[in-house]
Design an enzyme around this catalytic site. Structure first.
Site, PDB file in Angstrom:
ATOM      1  N   SER A   4     -12.655   7.958  12.202  1.00  0.00           N
ATOM      2  CA  SER A   4     -11.593   6.751  12.503  1.00  0.00           C
ATOM      3  C   SER A   4     -12.134   6.752  11.297  1.00  0.00           C
ATOM      4  CB  SER A   4     -12.378   5.303  13.505  1.00  0.00           C
ATOM      5  OG  SER A   4     -12.367   5.813  14.663  1.00  0.00           O
ATOM      6  N   HIS A  47     -13.118   2.256   8.360  1.00  0.00           N
ATOM      7  CA  HIS A  47     -11.470   1.912   9.206  1.00  0.00           C
ATOM      8  C   HIS A  47     -10.465   1.342   7.581  1.00  0.00           C
ATOM      9  CE1 HIS A  47     -11.965   1.288  13.536  1.00  0.00           C
ATOM     10  NE2 HIS A  47     -12.072   2.438  13.116  1.00  0.00           N
TER      11      HIS A  47
END
Length: 325
Positions: A182, A234
């Site tokens: 991610s 992230h």
């Protein structure tokens, strides 16, 4: 400074007097003579799938039965999944992930296993996790690799994943392990945004493009505040990719692309002054950020000590869930 292919291309006039150049996202489109054949992104996808297969082979649920129930999809035998109460994403146990290279602060700092900052990018917590990430990579990465080539997009992908891992380790410390691509995917999103800003003058429909990108990023970051998501990865990946986009994805100006039609005494510069400034600033911030973060990490510093509210960036507790589970 990075350049586009061999420096030659066509630029299509777009509505409103601007130019639709190169990459078709956010409501604008353009054309270039040179398009790269995208082989790196499919290779990364195949590699992640292969690693997940190895994860499940090593996990061997029937042999290592859990107290939380029976294996899911038992017909897969050795490749069956852990009970849903243990792993709702249809995947291996946390001990298997840890064994195979999950991000673990204690092992990185106290056992000198810095390689986990990279290995965790290739691991996934479950089949659902893998499918979502690989579909995202397919839709985002293929277009970017076609436009900018495997070297630049590969560098952004790996360095963004590494940056996400570093920030995650600084703030999550020894409370969790973390896996997944991610951070690298958010890095690609960040590079798309900075590429738009870096090459602002050659795009049309700028407002639509930037609003679209910001909405996608904000939505994904908002999802990241739910439990079990590593939002620090992230954020770290996005910040790294955003800065790398300024460094690696600068485009030559349209006037320079058409320089062969101008007199030799009136040749335009390849890049505008603001592009050089953004390039230098982004490179300095990137280097300083990596150096400071890595020094803090390997000295065992806790990022939360200097930012008492930052844990809310990773998970916001509500009446429906807790963040320490």
């Amino acid at each position: 400074m990075a350049s586009d292919g061999d420096g030659k291309g066509r630029v299509a006039t777009a509505p409103g007097g601007g130019y639709g150049y190169g990459y078709g996202y956010g409501g604008y489109e353009g054309f270039e003579d040179r398009k790269w054949w995208p082989w790196l992104v499919p290779t990364v996808i195949v590699a992640c799938i292969a690693v997940f297969v190895v994860e499940m082979y090593e996990n061997n649920c029937p042999k290592n039965r859990s107290q939380l129930g029976g294996c899911v999809a038992g017909f897969l035998r050795r490749f069956s999944f852990q009970p849903l109460r243990e792993n709702p994403l249809l995947g291996p146990s946390s001990s298997t992930l840890e064994k195979m290279g999950a991000l673990d602060w204690n092992k990185i700092v106290h056992q000198n296993q810095g390689w986990r900052l990279i290995s965790c990018i290739w691991l996934h917590a479950g089949l659902i996790h893998l499918v979502v990430n690989m579909l995202s990579l397919l839709f985002i990465g293929i277009r970017l690799e076609q436009q900018f080539g495997f070297v630049r997009i590969g560098a952004i992908y790996l360095l963004s994943g590494f940056g996400g891992s570093v920030l995650s380790a600084l703030f999550l410390r020894n409370n969790y392990i973390s896996v997944g691509a991610s951070g690298a995917l958010f890095g690609l999103l960040g590079s798309m945004l900075s590429e738009l800003l870096m090459n602002w003058t050659i795009y049309s429909n700028k407002a639509a493009a930037i609003i679209t990108l910001l909405f996608i990023v904000a939505l994904n970051l908002a999802i990241g505040i739910l439990p079990h998501a590593d939002n620090f990865a992230h954020i770290g990946g996005f910040a790294t990719g955003f800065l790398l986009g300024f460094v690696l994805l600068a485009r030559p100006q349209f006037s320079w692309m058409e320089r062969h039609e101008l007199p030799q005494t009136n040749q335009p510069p390849k890049y505008k002054a603001y592009q050089y400034i953004l390039w230098v600033v982004a490179l300095v911030l990137l280097l300083v950020g990596f150096v400071v973060s890595l020094v803090m990490l390997f000295k065992g510093k806790n990022g939360n000590d200097g930012c008492h509210w930052c844990h809310y960036l990773n998970c916001v507790p509500t009446s429906k869930w807790k963040c320490n589970t």
